[in-house]
Design a protein around this motif. Sequence first.
Motif, PDB file in Angstrom:
ATOM      1  N   LYS A 163       0.818  -1.216   0.000  1.00 38.71           N
ATOM      2  CA  LYS A 163       0.000   0.000   0.000  1.00 38.71           C
ATOM      3  C   LYS A 163       0.854   1.270   0.000  1.00 38.71           C
ATOM      4  CE  LYS A 163      -4.238  -1.777   0.590  1.00 38.71           C
ATOM      5  NZ  LYS A 163      -5.389  -1.496  -0.309  1.00 38.71           N
ATOM      6  N   ALA A 164       2.140   1.112   0.317  1.00 41.30           N
ATOM      7  CA  ALA A 164       3.009   2.276   0.491  1.00 41.30           C
ATOM      8  C   ALA A 164       3.772   2.618  -0.776  1.00 41.30           C
ATOM      9  CB  ALA A 164       3.996   2.020   1.627  1.00 41.30           C
ATOM     10  N   ASN A 165       4.024   3.921  -0.953  1.00 39.91           N
ATOM     11  CA  ASN A 165       4.788   4.407  -2.091  1.00 39.91           C
ATOM     12  C   ASN A 165       5.845   5.400  -1.624  1.00 39.91           C
ATOM     13  OD1 ASN A 165       3.213   3.308  -4.514  1.00 39.91           O
ATOM     14  ND2 ASN A 165       1.592   4.311  -3.340  1.00 39.91           N
ATOM     15  N   TYR A 166       6.975   5.408  -2.304  1.00 39.92           N
ATOM     16  CA  TYR A 166       8.024   6.394  -2.016  1.00 39.92           C
ATOM     17  C   TYR A 166       7.524   7.779  -2.410  1.00 39.92           C
ATOM     18  CZ  TYR A 166      12.364   9.029  -2.338  1.00 39.92           C
ATOM     19  OH  TYR A 166      13.334   9.979  -2.184  1.00 39.92           O
TER      20      TYR A 166
ATOM     21  N   VAL B 141      -0.255   8.739   5.266  1.00 39.64           N
ATOM     22  CA  VAL B 141       0.600   8.424   6.411  1.00 39.64           C
ATOM     23  C   VAL B 141       1.501   7.231   6.116  1.00 39.64           C
ATOM     24  CG1 VAL B 141       0.626   7.697   8.827  1.00 39.64           C
ATOM     25  CG2 VAL B 141      -0.984   9.442   8.076  1.00 39.64           C
ATOM     26  N   VAL B 142       0.983   6.215   5.477  1.00 45.16           N
ATOM     27  CA  VAL B 142       1.800   5.036   5.179  1.00 45.16           C
ATOM     28  C   VAL B 142       2.933   5.386   4.218  1.00 45.16           C
ATOM     29  CG1 VAL B 142       0.378   4.198   3.239  1.00 45.16           C
ATOM     30  CG2 VAL B 142       1.719   2.579   4.610  1.00 45.16           C
ATOM     31  N   ASP B 143       2.695   6.291   3.279  1.00 42.69           N
ATOM     32  CA  ASP B 143       3.754   6.712   2.354  1.00 42.69           C
ATOM     33  C   ASP B 143       4.852   7.473   3.100  1.00 42.69           C
ATOM     34  OD1 ASP B 143       2.173   5.640   0.394  1.00 42.69           O
ATOM     35  OD2 ASP B 143       1.770   7.524  -0.643  1.00 42.69           O
ATOM     36  N   ALA B 144       4.435   8.366   3.994  1.00 39.31           N
ATOM     37  CA  ALA B 144       5.407   9.172   4.736  1.00 39.31           C
ATOM     38  C   ALA B 144       6.324   8.289   5.575  1.00 39.31           C
ATOM     39  CB  ALA B 144       4.678  10.180   5.620  1.00 39.31           C
ATOM     40  N   LEU B 145       5.734   7.372   6.327  1.00 33.26           N
ATOM     41  CA  LEU B 145       6.541   6.530   7.217  1.00 33.26           C
ATOM     42  C   LEU B 145       7.365   5.512   6.437  1.00 33.26           C
ATOM     43  CD1 LEU B 145       3.973   6.017  10.102  1.00 33.26           C
ATOM     44  CD2 LEU B 145       5.909   7.600  10.019  1.00 33.26           C
TER      45      LEU B 145
END
Length: 336
Positions: free
Chosen positions: A60-63, A140-144
């Motif tokens: 689900k996360a992206n840079y 939030v998931v992208d940031a972390l």
Amino acid sequence: MNIKHKILASLLITSFSISATASTSTAIDDSNVASLKTEFMQTQKALGFTEKEVQQFLDKANYNQGVIDAMTRPWEAKPWHQYYPIFLTDKRLNAGVAFWKKHEATVKRAAKEFGVDPEIIIAIIGIETFYGGYMGNYPVVDALYTLGFYYPARATFFRKELSNLQTLIEDEKLDINNLKGSYAGAMGFGQFIPSSYRHYSVDFDHDGRRDLLNSPVDAIGSVANYFHQHGWQAGAPVALPLTVTGEFPADVKIWSGEKLNYKISDILSPSVSLAESIDLDISQPALVVNLEQQDKHEYWLGLKNFYVITRYNRSPLYAMAVYQFSQQLKHAHDGH
């Protein structure tokens, strides 16, 4: 959102220290990232997640390069005379008084239950998000994820926050796809990072959820609990202006984030005195803050409560802005 609001939104203060001398990110090659992800996978499995659940979470996360850019431009690096006008405005003050009056009973209950002065609770929410107006637009998931795997200066810290986020999402039934916050992964009215959300948030409206994203009542109680857990002393002074004759003594260090090593008696001297006389126990711990004005240096004595504000954000400028804003709020609220 107009340009002014976009600028304000970018100034969200997170509930952890962003160093005024934050290091810029150095490149991490793919093999290092893969190794860190393997380590993260093992950490999450040890917490009870399955490999599939962890992989789905990471998928689900992206840079986000914007996250890295924001981390290397901390607003706390500004001098005081440029910093405080961002936050100490009539617009924020009026919004704060309105928020306080709207939630008067809740604020009073939180102040009593947790032993925290009400104006501090209101000041924090106002400084952080303009009373819920600017909670951040970064996933939030992208940031972390970005900071945990691509920001060496604090990667370990942010991977722990990413780990806490997965647990938090499961515990509080949060929607990862619509979870937005600051560039450092802080969220909600009070901008709690995941570990703070898990450890300090409270269900203050008693609806069965700790909802800092949509419930100002939960946010008020949670901010109060955070300060209570870090040792806030209700009614005690926070910071006092100093009068300095000549140069500030070289043997007294200006506070830069360390634990309280000085007592008031170590700081006051014939050349350093309180601007206004007040009865104080000079054996209590204290620190010195230097506020850089355009044409002079302004020195303040910070006491235990000032240090507690820095547990929310390590910057002394942030703590001073919160304190001074709280005093404006108290005066305006009580005046009404």
